[in-house]
Scaffold this active site. Structure first.
Site, PDB file in Angstrom:
ATOM      1  CG  HIS A 174      -1.992  -0.988   1.195  1.00 51.69           C
ATOM      2  ND1 HIS A 174      -3.105  -0.924   2.008  1.00 51.69           N
ATOM      3  CD2 HIS A 174      -2.166  -2.101   0.431  1.00 51.69           C
ATOM      4  CE1 HIS A 174      -3.902  -1.946   1.748  1.00 51.69           C
ATOM      5  NE2 HIS A 174      -3.348  -2.671   0.804  1.00 51.69           N
ATOM      6  CE  LYS A 183       4.722   3.173  14.139  1.00 46.18           C
ATOM      7  NZ  LYS A 183       3.989   2.988  12.901  1.00 46.18           N
ATOM      8  CE1 TYR A 209      -1.048   3.788   9.779  1.00 46.01           C
ATOM      9  CE2 TYR A 209       0.071   3.072   7.782  1.00 46.01           C
ATOM     10  CZ  TYR A 209      -0.971   2.960   8.675  1.00 46.01           C
ATOM     11  OH  TYR A 209      -1.932   1.997   8.463  1.00 46.01           O
ATOM     12  N   PRO A 234      -3.652  -0.722  18.932  1.00 48.06           N
ATOM     13  CG  PRO A 234      -5.577  -1.968  18.486  1.00 48.06           C
ATOM     14  CD  PRO A 234      -4.850  -1.269  19.600  1.00 48.06           C
ATOM     15  CE1 TYR A 239      -5.796   2.878  11.180  1.00 50.43           C
ATOM     16  CE2 TYR A 239      -5.159   3.330   8.912  1.00 50.43           C
ATOM     17  CZ  TYR A 239      -4.962   2.658  10.111  1.00 50.43           C
ATOM     18  OH  TYR A 239      -3.929   1.760  10.216  1.00 50.43           O
TER      19      TYR A 239
END
Length: 396
Positions: free
Chosen positions: A77, A302, A390, A298, A206
């Site tokens: 991605h 990480k 990220y 979560p 998200y």
């Protein structure tokens, strides 16, 4: 019962990705290790866990020759969507950082590592019981256990690695007062479902919604992983399939008519949302790694990537200690790992607070979270900083 005594350089408790990766990295440096796991091989290879690999984790797997199946089956991605105000706001990870994430399940990494161990005849003992740690303050700590055939074994080691998760025996084997524990619990939980349906979007979504957070992810071209923020104390029986899909559709709705593909739900689970750090991450000849030492929410993601960073550093430290008689990397192992751990905690907590509806927060706090979302997607420097965290900070 007769106890059989064996000698090994490193005893590793836990055959998740952390323990298996540590064992393999030690093997590449000529250090002998034995991995102990209470569950069966089938259980380890099938349990569904985190599914997003940061760029440093992917690079490491490639570097040690275990990236072939990830390259073939992983889902790369180059960005993801922050969805709020019923609109998508894409964070272009590769454009901002030159890096990407790869969706590849934790259980798939475990399969790759177990297969590599088998090909090189590296020992993993599954279905062990009664594991206990002894003499951790000495240079010859021991691990006792009962193997799968019922034999009692005493493993004499030069070092022990606790890679057995939050509820494992390793951290709990330390004397009282050795560790300082930092914890924070969020006032909500996640309901996670695995759906037998193709993903409805090419990247992760998200979603921040007035009814609570939702996440659209995937495990393969045929399997979609989805999450809903739910109340603390909520139970699975409160969430029949129809209600799950109805709530997911509502929270992931957009002004242009986005609709989720629905299908049979293969699995449902509830995950509590909390943070945990134990300091220091070592005592004597016991070294903690991964969830045995720290838990992050979560949202990040990480957890698994932090565990890989831990054992990469630990493999180097143990090689220096046992092969070069250099104790310095082992002495600084905890301090070095914790710098990365706290950076990950800060990012994961910030992302969690920004996306979730806190039932204890007032309207002022909610407006601040919305302002932060808008700033993150409208400011290129803010988006670049967010994207860098990220995809994963480089390994030292």
């Amino acid at each position: 019962m007769t106890t059989h005594t064996r000698d090994v350089e490193v005893g590793i408790v836990g055959a998740g990705p952390a323990g298996l990766m540590l064992s393999y990295l030690l093997h590449l440096q000529g250090v002998e290790a034995v991995v102990l796991e209470k569950h069966s091989r089938h259980h380890v290879e099938q349990r569904v866990r985190a599914g997003v690999c940061g760029q440093p984790t992917v690079d490491l797997l490639r570097d040690i020759g275990l990236g072939a199946r990830l390259e073939l089956e992983g889902l790369p991605h180059h960005g993801f969507s922050l969805r709020f105000d019923r609109r998508d706001h894409r964070v272009p990870l590769t454009e901002l950082t030159g890096k990407r994430i790869t969706v590849y399940g934790q259980q798939e990494i475990a399969k790759d590592l177990i297969r590599a161990h088998a090909e090189k005849n590296l020992p993993i003992e599954f279905e062990v019981s009664d594991v206990a740690l002894h003499d951790l303050d000495t240079e010859r700590p021991c691990v006792t256990y009962v193997d799968a055939t019922g034999n009692a074994v005493r493993l004499r080691c030069a070092a022990v690695a606790g890679c057995d998760g939050f509820d494992g025996v390793s951290r709990h084997s330390l004397p009282s007062g050795v560790l300082t524990v930092y914890e924070h619990e969020f006032p909500y939980a996640w309901l996670g479902v695995l759906a037998h349906t193709p993903p409805s979007h090419g990247e992760l979504i998200y979603a921040a919604h007035e009814r609570g957070f939702a996440l659209h992810s995937m495990r393969s071209p045929e399997l979609t992983r989805l999450y809903l923020q739910i109340d603390l104390g909520d139970r699975l029986e409160h969430w029949p399939d129809e209600r799950v899909w109805e709530e997911l559709q509502r929270r992931l709705d957009t002004v242009d008519g986005f609709r989720l593909r629905e299908g049979p739900l293969l699995d449902k689970s509830i995950t509590s949302m909390f943070c945990f750090v134990a300091e220091p991450m070592c005592h004597g000849r016991l070294f903690l790694a991964g969830d045995a030492a720290h838990i992050v929410p979560p949202t990040g993601p990480k957890g698994m990537n932090l565990a890989v960073a831990d054992v990469r550093r630990l493999a180097y430290a143990l090689h220096r200690l046992l092969r070069r008689c250099d104790p310095e990397p082992a002495r600084t192992y905890s301090e070095s790992c914790l710098r990365r751990v706290w950076c990950a905690q800060q990012f994961s907590c910030q992302m969690t607070a920004m996306l979730h509806r806190d039932p204890d927060a007032d309207d002022f706090a909610r407006r601040l979270a919305l302002a932060q979302l808008r700033h993150t997607v409208s400011s290129r420097p803010a988006a670049a900083s967010f994207a860098e965290d990220y995809v994963g900070l480089p390994f030292e």
